[in-house]
Write a protein that holds these residues in place. Sequence first.
Motif, mmCIF file in Angstrom:
data_model
loop_
_atom_site.group_PDB
_atom_site.id
_atom_site.type_symbol
_atom_site.label_atom_id
_atom_site.label_comp_id
_atom_site.label_asym_id
_atom_site.label_seq_id
_atom_site.Cartn_x
_atom_site.Cartn_y
_atom_site.Cartn_z
ATOM 1 N N ARG A 49 0.823 -1.216 0.000
ATOM 2 C CA ARG A 49 0.000 0.000 0.000
ATOM 3 C C ARG A 49 0.856 1.266 0.000
ATOM 4 O O ARG A 49 0.511 2.254 -0.629
ATOM 5 C CB ARG A 49 -0.907 0.006 1.227
ATOM 6 C CG ARG A 49 -2.153 -0.837 1.082
ATOM 7 C CD ARG A 49 -3.186 -0.464 2.131
ATOM 8 N NE ARG A 49 -4.422 -1.229 1.935
ATOM 9 C CZ ARG A 49 -4.665 -2.392 2.494
ATOM 10 N NH1 ARG A 49 -3.753 -2.939 3.274
ATOM 11 N NH2 ARG A 49 -5.804 -3.031 2.264
ATOM 12 N N THR A 50 1.960 1.236 0.738
ATOM 13 C CA THR A 50 2.778 2.441 0.842
ATOM 14 C C THR A 50 3.540 2.734 -0.435
ATOM 15 O O THR A 50 3.966 3.876 -0.646
ATOM 16 C CB THR A 50 3.771 2.288 2.001
ATOM 17 O OG1 THR A 50 4.573 1.097 1.799
ATOM 18 C CG2 THR A 50 3.040 2.181 3.322
ATOM 19 N N PRO A 53 -0.276 1.784 -4.233
ATOM 20 C CA PRO A 53 -1.693 1.611 -3.844
ATOM 21 C C PRO A 53 -2.596 1.258 -5.017
ATOM 22 O O PRO A 53 -3.616 0.598 -4.837
ATOM 23 C CB PRO A 53 -2.058 2.969 -3.238
ATOM 24 C CG PRO A 53 -1.056 3.931 -3.790
ATOM 25 C CD PRO A 53 0.197 3.149 -3.992
ATOM 26 N N SER A 57 -5.321 -1.784 -5.157
ATOM 27 C CA SER A 57 -6.733 -1.604 -5.531
ATOM 28 C C SER A 57 -7.115 -2.529 -6.675
ATOM 29 O O SER A 57 -8.217 -3.104 -6.678
ATOM 30 C CB SER A 57 -6.967 -0.144 -5.934
ATOM 31 O OG SER A 57 -6.699 0.728 -4.869
ATOM 32 N N ASP A 77 0.885 -4.814 3.577
ATOM 33 C CA ASP A 77 1.683 -3.880 4.377
ATOM 34 C C ASP A 77 2.625 -4.698 5.255
ATOM 35 O O ASP A 77 2.567 -4.652 6.483
ATOM 36 C CB ASP A 77 0.768 -2.994 5.222
ATOM 37 C CG ASP A 77 1.540 -1.900 5.943
ATOM 38 O OD1 ASP A 77 2.675 -1.597 5.531
ATOM 39 O OD2 ASP A 77 1.006 -1.345 6.924
#
Length: 489
Positions: A49-50, A53, A57, A77
Motif C-alpha cells: 500500500r505504501t 496503492p 486496488s 503492508d
Amino acid sequence: MNQELQIPELGAIGLLRYAWRQLTSMRTALILLMLLGVAAIPGSLIPQRTQNPMAVSAAFKSSPGLSRMMDRFSLFDVYGSPWFSAIYILLFISLIGCVFPRTIEHFHASRALPPNTPKNLNRMESYSTWPAAGNELELARAWFKKNRFRVLEKDSSISAEKGFLRETGNLFFHLALILILLGISFSSLFGMRGEAILNVGERFVNTPTSYDSLSYGKLFKDGKLVNFIMTIDKFEAKYNVVTNAPEDYILNVTLRRGDLVTSEKHVIKVNSPLTLGSTKIYLQANGYSPVVTVRDSAGNVAMQGPIPFLPQDANLRSTGAIKVPDADPQVGFVGSFVPTYGRSKGGGAVSVFPDALDPRLLLSAWSGDLGLDSGTPQSVYRIDTSSMKEIGLKSLKPGEIFTYAGGAITFEGYVQWVNLQIVDDPGKNYALLGAIVAILGLLASLFTRRRRIWIRAGEVVEVAGLAKNAAPGLEEEIANFVQYLKGEK
C-alpha cells in the motif's frame, strides 16, 4: 527398590530466566535473522500500500476474496505488520542480550594477564627443546615485545598471548548489526520519503499535497517537513550519439527556503543530490510531457497543458493518457510519444534516439464515461476503455490538430519532466557507520589469529605454542621464534 527422581518445578522466575537464555542465545539470533529475511520476501513479491496503492486496488478488484484474506494477514503492508515488527524486535533484543555480556566478558579478559606456563609443555603443539645457553629468556622478552605479545613472566618462564583482536572484531561485527538495526528503525520511525513529477517551469511547494506519493515514519509529523519552494528552471540530458546511452543529466533549480524570500541557484545531478539539513532531493528519472489543447464542439477549451507520459524503453518512447472529464460527452486519449520518430520492421512507431529530434504524438481517441466519479482510485497514466467507444486514431507533429467527432485536440509541443525523490532519512548515517564497522570487524575476525606461546628455561629450553580453533600459521611462527632464540635468524 525403586527410587523416583524428584525434579523440582520450574517457578515463574526460573521460567523467565530460561526464556531469556533461550532468546539471547546465538542460535536463536541466527534463526530470527533467517526468519526476518524470509518474512521480507512477501514484501518484494506482493504490491504494498505504501509503494503501489493502485496495484493493491487492482488486486482487490480482480480477486476480492483472496485479497481480503491476504489483507487479514497484512500482506499488503508487510513491513508495518505486527508479525514482521515482532520478528524485528525479537532479533534486536536477542542480539543485545547475546552480544553485550560477551563484550563485557571480553573486555575483562583482554585486560587480564596470560595464564601461567603449563607444567607439561611437551603435550602442546609445536613443541621444541634444546640445551640452554643462558640468555633465552632475555631474547624471548625482546621478541615478544617486538611482536606485541602480552606476557606474564614467572618462575623462569614466560607466557605470551596475542590475537585478542579476533574476538574484538567479532564483537564489533555484531555490535554493528545492532547499530544498523537502530539506524533502520530510527529512519522508519522519524523519516519520510516522497516523490513528485515536475515539468520544467513548474514550482514545487514542500507540502503533503504537492507529492505524487508520500510515506511517513510512525512518529513523523507534517510540521517537520522542511520549509522550501523550488522552481524547475532547466533540465538538460546528454546522450551518446552512437550508443544512445545517457552521459549526463543536469537539473537547474531555483530554491527559496527559510523566509522564502532569498533565492538560491542549485544544480542537481543523479549522484549529486541537493541537501537541506537532513533532507536530500534526488534526481530519479526524466521524460516528456506533450503539451495539448482540447476543445469541444463549440470551440471552447476543455483542457490545456502538459501531460506527463511514462518512458517505456531506453529511447524514451513514452505512453500516457489524456483525460478530459469536462467535455460533453467525456473523452479520453490513449497516447504514445516518440522523441525521435522511426518505424519498426512491423510498421509500428518507435523512438530511435532519446533526445527530441523529430517528436510525434500518436493518439487513440475514446468517448464515454472515464469512471472518475466512481470513487475507485485509478492511474493518471491509463484509461479503462472497456465501457468507452473508439472514435479515431491520429499521428501528430507539433502544431498539428486532430479533429474528431465532438471536438479537436492540438499538439502544441512538449516539455521535459523530472522525477524528484525527497527523503528525510535521519538514521542513514547510523546504518552507514554500522555497515563500515561491520566490514572492518569481519575482516579483523577473519584475518587475526589468536595464539599462545610459552618458554621455560632451565638446563634445557622448552618452547611450545597453542592456536585457538586450530588457526594456521602457528608452526611457522614457533619456528621463527626458535631460530631467533638460537641465534640462527
